[in-house]
Scaffold this motif. Structure first.
Motif, PDB file in Angstrom:
ATOM      1  N   ALA A  93      77.597  43.866  48.277  1.00 37.35           N
ATOM      2  CA  ALA A  93      78.013  44.123  46.895  1.00 37.35           C
ATOM      3  C   ALA A  93      79.461  44.596  46.851  1.00 37.35           C
ATOM      4  N   GLY A  94      79.845  45.474  47.798  1.00 35.45           N
ATOM      5  CA  GLY A  94      81.204  45.968  47.841  1.00 35.45           C
ATOM      6  C   GLY A  94      82.218  44.877  48.161  1.00 35.45           C
ATOM      7  N   ALA A  95      81.808  43.923  49.009  1.00 34.43           N
ATOM      8  CA  ALA A  95      82.693  42.824  49.375  1.00 34.43           C
ATOM      9  C   ALA A  95      82.654  41.688  48.363  1.00 34.43           C
ATOM     10  N   GLU A  96      81.818  41.827  47.345  1.00 31.07           N
ATOM     11  CA  GLU A  96      81.672  40.839  46.274  1.00 31.07           C
ATOM     12  C   GLU A  96      81.287  39.458  46.816  1.00 31.07           C
ATOM     13  N   LEU A  97      80.148  39.428  47.473  1.00 31.12           N
ATOM     14  CA  LEU A  97      79.647  38.181  48.046  1.00 31.12           C
ATOM     15  C   LEU A  97      78.330  37.793  47.395  1.00 31.12           C
ATOM     16  N   PRO A  98      78.110  36.490  47.176  1.00 30.28           N
ATOM     17  CA  PRO A  98      76.871  36.035  46.548  1.00 30.28           C
ATOM     18  C   PRO A  98      75.757  35.802  47.565  1.00 30.28           C
ATOM     19  N   CYS A  99      74.564  36.258  47.244  1.00 32.93           N
ATOM     20  CA  CYS A  99      73.378  35.950  48.039  1.00 32.93           C
ATOM     21  C   CYS A  99      72.153  36.246  47.193  1.00 32.93           C
ATOM     22  N   VAL A 100      71.013  35.769  47.641  1.00 32.37           N
ATOM     23  CA  VAL A 100      69.743  36.043  46.961  1.00 32.37           C
ATOM     24  C   VAL A 100      68.830  36.779  47.932  1.00 32.37           C
ATOM     25  N   ILE A 101      68.232  37.852  47.443  1.00 28.83           N
ATOM     26  CA  ILE A 101      67.334  38.691  48.240  1.00 28.83           C
ATOM     27  C   ILE A 101      65.982  38.719  47.539  1.00 28.83           C
ATOM     28  N   VAL A 102      64.927  38.384  48.253  1.00 24.23           N
ATOM     29  CA  VAL A 102      63.574  38.378  47.687  1.00 24.23           C
ATOM     30  C   VAL A 102      62.806  39.566  48.242  1.00 24.23           C
ATOM     31  N   ASN A 103      62.197  40.336  47.351  1.00 22.94           N
ATOM     32  CA  ASN A 103      61.373  41.484  47.748  1.00 22.94           C
ATOM     33  C   ASN A 103      59.961  41.280  47.215  1.00 22.94           C
ATOM     34  N   ILE A 104      59.017  41.007  48.117  1.00 18.93           N
ATOM     35  CA  ILE A 104      57.601  40.916  47.749  1.00 18.93           C
ATOM     36  C   ILE A 104      56.997  42.284  48.042  1.00 18.93           C
ATOM     37  N   VAL A 105      56.807  43.070  46.989  1.00 23.00           N
ATOM     38  CA  VAL A 105      56.605  44.519  47.119  1.00 23.00           C
ATOM     39  C   VAL A 105      55.185  44.863  47.572  1.00 23.00           C
ATOM     40  N   TYR A 159      78.257  32.971  40.387  1.00 21.30           N
ATOM     41  CA  TYR A 159      79.084  33.210  39.197  1.00 21.30           C
ATOM     42  C   TYR A 159      79.684  34.616  39.226  1.00 21.30           C
ATOM     43  N   TYR A 160      78.844  35.611  39.561  1.00 24.37           N
ATOM     44  CA  TYR A 160      79.307  36.996  39.538  1.00 24.37           C
ATOM     45  C   TYR A 160      79.827  37.475  40.898  1.00 24.37           C
ATOM     46  N   ARG A 161      79.663  36.635  41.932  1.00 19.57           N
ATOM     47  CA  ARG A 161      79.978  37.072  43.299  1.00 19.57           C
ATOM     48  C   ARG A 161      79.278  38.406  43.576  1.00 19.57           C
ATOM     49  N   ASN A 162      77.950  38.366  43.511  1.00 21.17           N
ATOM     50  CA  ASN A 162      77.165  39.594  43.615  1.00 21.17           C
ATOM     51  C   ASN A 162      75.771  39.251  44.133  1.00 21.17           C
ATOM     52  N   PRO A 163      75.157  40.140  44.903  1.00 22.66           N
ATOM     53  CA  PRO A 163      73.774  39.898  45.301  1.00 22.66           C
ATOM     54  C   PRO A 163      72.839  39.885  44.086  1.00 22.66           C
ATOM     55  N   VAL A 164      71.858  39.008  44.130  1.00 24.82           N
ATOM     56  CA  VAL A 164      70.819  38.933  43.103  1.00 24.82           C
ATOM     57  C   VAL A 164      69.473  39.128  43.796  1.00 24.82           C
ATOM     58  N   MET A 165      68.629  39.971  43.223  1.00 29.62           N
ATOM     59  CA  MET A 165      67.327  40.238  43.830  1.00 29.62           C
ATOM     60  C   MET A 165      66.205  39.670  42.973  1.00 29.62           C
ATOM     61  N   MET A 166      65.258  39.032  43.635  1.00 32.73           N
ATOM     62  CA  MET A 166      64.037  38.539  42.998  1.00 32.73           C
ATOM     63  C   MET A 166      62.896  39.439  43.453  1.00 32.73           C
ATOM     64  N   VAL A 167      62.228  40.089  42.499  1.00 26.16           N
ATOM     65  CA  VAL A 167      61.188  41.060  42.822  1.00 26.16           C
ATOM     66  C   VAL A 167      59.831  40.553  42.332  1.00 26.16           C
ATOM     67  N   GLY A 168      58.886  40.515  43.245  1.00 27.28           N
ATOM     68  CA  GLY A 168      57.507  40.197  42.882  1.00 27.28           C
ATOM     69  C   GLY A 168      56.581  41.076  43.693  1.00 27.28           C
ATOM     70  N   ASP A 169      55.469  41.498  43.105  1.00 27.97           N
ATOM     71  CA  ASP A 169      54.522  42.271  43.901  1.00 27.97           C
ATOM     72  C   ASP A 169      53.769  41.333  44.848  1.00 27.97           C
ATOM     73  N   GLY A 170      52.968  41.907  45.725  1.00 28.08           N
ATOM     74  CA  GLY A 170      52.261  41.112  46.720  1.00 28.08           C
ATOM     75  C   GLY A 170      51.418  39.997  46.143  1.00 28.08           C
ATOM     76  N   MET A 171      50.911  40.173  44.921  1.00 31.08           N
ATOM     77  CA  MET A 171      50.106  39.111  44.305  1.00 31.08           C
ATOM     78  C   MET A 171      50.942  37.871  44.037  1.00 31.08           C
ATOM     79  N   ILE A 172      52.185  38.062  43.587  1.00 32.12           N
ATOM     80  CA  ILE A 172      53.086  36.921  43.340  1.00 32.12           C
ATOM     81  C   ILE A 172      53.261  36.107  44.615  1.00 32.12           C
TER      82      ILE A 172
END
Length: 354
Positions: A93-105, A159-172
């Protein structure tokens, strides 16, 4: 286009590949293991690279490197694994880099258990790493929405040069539903990446990607510029759904699969002449405060319904701005709220069936 029956974790992987993901770095943890397994099989077929790192810390730093080279890259994990990635996430985030992070909670704290939960809400919306940074956080309620949002997640990251997180619980991650892979939304106007470290080819000065700034005045300017970007996200990226809001006596706030349970409870309560509405945040950050302006004058109170011990309550209180009392109903540790439990709590608040 015909629908395909897929498991959630595999659908995430398929949607990521269709969105142009070329690199995946991760480490196994339940209940998201089918996602890296799918990517290990399918990414190489699509001119991509899968690599299982020796740890979550290694994986997120590999993401840093690939993102710095301008590639579409993602990682995935579950709760304690995401916690291990936090230092790398704040660097990205500090370096302004794009990526996608998935968290299956999964349930916590600590290693906790492998059952579904929403107890990472504070971690993903407040930031588990150091510094003044934010992630754009999507929280789909079903597999079709999750698949649709994956394209937006990669596009928004670029677009934002920022990490984006996709959050879903274990059921997802574990459920199976029919899904359709639609054409890209083209919501974002994307540009080239002149900042990427792709080699100068003798045509420009070397690009340097870094999150270190030892001059405090320089670092303050950097933070101020980041805030402009985050404010743009607040202006353009808020997403939510309202349900059965007309004449609601009480409005429930729930996201992800919990919102589906809440909808079942609302429909049963309607048959008992108890009108209950729902605000469903689709973006956890930015939180949809504007949705609370749509609450009718018939509403007497709000209730946050979660698979946690009330981590979203603070945001509901902020959004309500003192206009209504805020209550809470939730289950924790991998226990899932039931429609019956929601109905019982609503009846306590409104004074029983009518």
């Amino acid at each position: 286009m015909a629908k395909v029956l897929m498991k959630g974790n595999e659908a995430i992987g398929a949607a990521a590949i269709k969105a142009g993901c070329k690199y995946f770095f991760g480490y196994p943890i339940t209940p998201q293991n089918e996602l890296p397994e799918y990517m290990s099989r399918e990414l190489p077929k699509n001119d991509g690279v899968f690599l299982q790192a020796e740890s979550e810390v290694s994986a997120i730093n590999m993401v840093y490197g690939a993102a710095g080279a301008g590639a579409r890259v993602m990682t995935s994990s579950s709760s304690p694994g995401i916690a291990l990635k936090q230092e790398g996430i704040t660097y990205i985030a500090g370096a302004e880099l794009p990526c996608v992070i998935v968290n299956i909670v999964r349930g916590g704290p600590g290693l906790g258990g492998i059952q579904p939960a929403q107890s990472d809400y504070n971690q993903v919306t407040r930031g588990g790493g150091n510094g003044d940074y934010k992630l754009l956080v999507f929280a789909p309620a079903n597999l079709q929405e999750m698949v649709d949002l994956m394209q937006d997640a990669f596009d928004a990251a670029d677009y934002y040069r920022n990490p984006v997180m996709m959050v879903g619980d274990g059921m997802i991650g574990q459920m199976m539903e029919p899904i359709e892979f639609k054409s890209p939304s083209k919501r974002y106007e994307l540009k080239d990446k002149p900042w990427a470290t792709t080699g100068t080819k003798g045509q420009r000065k070397p690009n340097i990607i870094n999150s270190l700034a030892l001059d405090p005045a320089e670092l303050e300017k950097h933070n101020e510029r980041l805030q402009v970007k985050y404010n743009e996200m607040k202006e353009k990226e808020v997403r939510y759904e309202v349900y059965n809001m007309e004449n609601a006596e009480i409005v429930l706030v729930a996201y992800g699969t919990t919102s589906r349970i809440v909808k079942n409870a609302i429909n049963e309560l309607k048959e008992q002449n108890i009108n209950v509405g729902l605000i469903r945040p689709i973006t956890l950050w930015p939180f949809p405060e504007k949705a609370f302006d749509e609450i009718p004058t018939t509403c007497k109170s709000l209730m946050s319904v979660e698979m946690s011990m009330g981590q979203m309550v603070d945001d509901v209180k902020i959004a309500s701005n003192g206009r209504w009392p805020v209550h809470f109903y939730g289950r924790s540790g991998g226990m899932v709220p039931t429609p019956e439990g929601v109905i019982e709590k609503v009846k306590e608040l409104v004074g029983g069936a009518k």
